[in-house]
Design an enzyme around this catalytic site. Structure first.
Site, PDB file in Angstrom:
ATOM      1  N   THR A 170     -12.009 -40.415 -35.818  1.00  0.00           N
ATOM      2  CA  THR A 170     -11.954 -41.841 -35.511  1.00  0.00           C
ATOM      3  C   THR A 170     -12.013 -42.635 -36.809  1.00  0.00           C
ATOM      4  O   THR A 170     -12.831 -42.358 -37.688  1.00  0.00           O
ATOM      5  CB  THR A 170     -13.106 -42.270 -34.584  1.00  0.00           C
ATOM      6  OG1 THR A 170     -12.956 -41.591 -33.332  1.00  0.00           O
ATOM      7  CG2 THR A 170     -13.063 -43.772 -34.326  1.00  0.00           C
ATOM      8  N   PHE A 172     -12.649 -46.222 -38.598  1.00  0.00           N
ATOM      9  CA  PHE A 172     -13.410 -47.452 -38.426  1.00  0.00           C
ATOM     10  C   PHE A 172     -13.084 -48.435 -39.541  1.00  0.00           C
ATOM     11  O   PHE A 172     -12.810 -48.031 -40.675  1.00  0.00           O
ATOM     12  CB  PHE A 172     -14.921 -47.169 -38.488  1.00  0.00           C
ATOM     13  CG  PHE A 172     -15.449 -46.301 -37.382  1.00  0.00           C
ATOM     14  CD1 PHE A 172     -16.129 -46.852 -36.306  1.00  0.00           C
ATOM     15  CD2 PHE A 172     -15.280 -44.917 -37.413  1.00  0.00           C
ATOM     16  CE1 PHE A 172     -16.637 -46.053 -35.288  1.00  0.00           C
ATOM     17  CE2 PHE A 172     -15.776 -44.108 -36.398  1.00  0.00           C
ATOM     18  CZ  PHE A 172     -16.454 -44.688 -35.335  1.00  0.00           C
TER      19      PHE A 172
END
Length: 274
Positions: A170, A172
């Site tokens: 992921t 960010f």
């Protein structure tokens, strides 16, 4: 430094915040909107928000919030996401009938959950699912969350690394604060007239100057059906001569443009991650 993130302690966003600044204070927030508000109201110096996952795709809400608020992107973090199926101590795998987690985590473990033959329930946060199972003492339920979430809420890990693909990453953004001196990446958004070749012209301003695009995505303009915003990540600082010239060129025919931030791109080698 105080970093706001969405979710409960043990959430992946908290892990990303600690990866960005291991010794900073953290501020958990219920929603992504609250993360942005915390930075605007100076209850936090920065916010950490997920933007996209290598399996589940883009978190569209946060791209919309970047446009809605005048908060610059000043950093980037990439986090390896390892989902653990966790339940109350003593629970057997065959006992699990329902699994709680964030929709993104459920999507990242879709095949695993199908083979498990369980019902799924979406909640606001991965660690929030662990909190729900723990606080309500749900005996035939489990959560998909991090190992830290299991430790925080007193759950037992039944199976680890249950995501459908080994590499589950992921990305960010860190929002708020000042542009770092070592910045080497820029994110911008622009809107184009609906004319033949308009997107080709927009992208050519970067190609003609050998500026690499690492991401391109379109999003609908809310309230204006079938009109779109284009989000672009480029390798370069907005102050670099070639980048500045490209942005000036783009502004000549785009309906509007806006730089969302210039920041240092994440270097996975420095964390020992693949």
């Amino acid at each position: 430094m105080r970093l706001a993130y969405q979710g409960e302690p043990g959430a992946y966003s908290e892990a990303a915040a600690r990866l960005f600044s291991p010794h900073a204070d953290t501020l958990p927030c219920k929603t992504f909107d609250e993360v942005f508000e915390a930075v605007l109201q100076k209850r936090a110096t920065h916010g950490v928000v997920p933007m996209e996952n290598s399996i589940g795709g883009t978190i569209h809400r946060n791209y919309d919030l970047l446009v809605d608020h005048e908060i610059p992107i000043t950093g980037e973090v990439e986090l390896d996401v390892v989902h653990c199926l966790q339940a109350l101590p003593g629970t057997k795998l065959d006992d699990v009938k329902t699994v709680y987690s964030h929709p993104q985590a459920l999507a990242q473990c879709e095949q695993y959950l199908k083979q498990l033959g369980v019902a799924v329930e979406a909640v606001y946060d991965t660690a929030g699912g662990a909190k729900l199972v723990s606080e309500q003492k749900l005996k035939n339920a489990a959560a998909l969350a991090s190992r830290r979430a299991a430790e925080v809420f007193g759950l037992e890990v039944l199976q680890e690394a249950v995501q459908d693909f080994e590499y589950n990453i992921t990305r960010f953004f860190v929002i708020g604060g000042a542009q770092p001196s070592e910045a080497n990446k820029t994110t911008l958004v622009f809107a184009l007239p609906s004319t033949p070749g308009s997107l080709f012209k927009a992208l050519s301003v970067f190609a003609l100057r050998d500026i690499n695009l690492s991401k391109l995505e379109s999003r609908p303009m809310r309230g204006r059906p079938w009109e779109y915003l284009f989000y672009v990540d480029i390798e370069g600082r907005r102050e670099d001569l070639q980048t500045a010239r490209a942005l000036t060129h783009l502004a000549e025919f785009a309906k509007w443009t806006r730089v969302l931030g210039t920041y240092k791109g994440w270097e996975r080698a420095r964390t020992g991650q693949v």
